[in-house]
Design a protein around this motif. Sequence first.
Motif, PDB file in Angstrom:
ATOM      1  N   TRP A 167       1.018  -0.843   0.122  1.00 18.46           N
ATOM      2  CA  TRP A 167       0.007   0.142   0.124  1.00 18.46           C
ATOM      3  C   TRP A 167       0.651   1.463  -0.456  1.00 18.46           C
ATOM      4  O   TRP A 167       0.374   1.834  -0.539  1.00 18.46           O
ATOM      5  CB  TRP A 167      -0.988   0.015   0.976  1.00 18.46           C
ATOM      6  N   VAL A 212      -5.217   0.857  -6.314  1.00 18.35           N
ATOM      7  CA  VAL A 212      -5.886   1.225  -4.801  1.00 18.35           C
ATOM      8  C   VAL A 212      -7.388   1.942  -5.080  1.00 18.35           C
ATOM      9  O   VAL A 212      -8.127   1.762  -4.208  1.00 18.35           O
ATOM     10  CB  VAL A 212      -4.629   2.206  -3.013  1.00 18.35           C
ATOM     11  N   THR A 256      -6.442   1.950   4.269  1.00 23.11           N
ATOM     12  CA  THR A 256      -5.168   0.947   3.057  1.00 23.11           C
ATOM     13  C   THR A 256      -5.386   2.230   2.080  1.00 23.11           C
ATOM     14  O   THR A 256      -4.491   2.915   1.539  1.00 23.11           O
ATOM     15  CB  THR A 256      -6.055  -0.089   2.133  1.00 23.11           C
TER      16      THR A 256
END
Length: 342
Positions: free
Chosen positions: A174, A182, A258
Amino acid sequence: MSETTSQDPGLSRSRAEITLKVTSAILLCLAALLGNVLVVYVINKYSEMQTITNIFIQNLALTDILMATLTMPLWVASLYTGTWNMSHEWCEVTAIVQVTMAFASVLNMGLIALNRYIKVVRRALYSKFFPSKRVAWLYCGVVWLLSVILATPPLYGWGKLEFDSDFFACTFDWKEGHFSYVLVIMGGFFNVLTSVIFYCYWKIYRKVKESVDNVNASLALNGVGAPTPRHADIKVLKSCFTVVCVFLFTWAFPSITTILTAAGDYAPPEASKVAPYFVYSSCLVNPIIYGIMNPQFKDVFKKVFRCGSYGNDNSDQSHARSFNLDQSRVAVIIHPRSNETR
């Protein structure tokens, strides 16, 4: 004696902290495995349980079983040692499996919500979209295919897979991966699925409320008796509210964490360390909200724990289907079964 263990390189965790986290993770893994195995067992053992909706619930349970057996034990091991104990190649494989299972779990929940929505709100379209169990299994295959497609872009260069010392698991990087992945996959995917699930259960509740209001109005108009209590729509509202809240509880926090991490490492380390517990806890709560809270499953579980007497007595089977007005509304609307294609 120092409280810090030497088995946890680069980290300062006390033995008490390690023991608590590892014990919690083991209990979570075992409970998730037991609950989902029970769901799969009763669906496959009893023919009356093999409905279209239950096929989707079984597929969700199988997803959680794979998560509990293939990835959660490695997470437990990493929690204990504080590091990854295998090769980088095996780390990438584990990460792909874990992300695939996560996507499959969420997609299955969306498919269950859509199935129930069409069953209750758009009944005329049900036989068109869910004509047979074979088609239902085809939808399950599509779920797995989409999950693999969504999970594997890092293998083709769109992001990378690493061991995350905050998550204590191999997953998408991440912090140094592609933020576009993402944003598109975690942000867009989660938001779309959340909207679909929320919309479906809200419309289901509105449909049940409308039905109960019509029944009460008809009773009052014909002087048959006093309007029935609103227990049915209250139960349906509670069931729908539980499903939506549990979904948000288990997946919203990890997704936000995240995204914040990928956006510039804005998520606190404590949040990243807690996030996996939310993700894996979905494997535990899914058999509860889709199985144990389901009146159909409740009745079968009682028979299973009574030495497997279910199905040996026709009177038992008829009793299992004899719900009162409120129970039948909840069972048929929230957990459709009796008039599905078998």
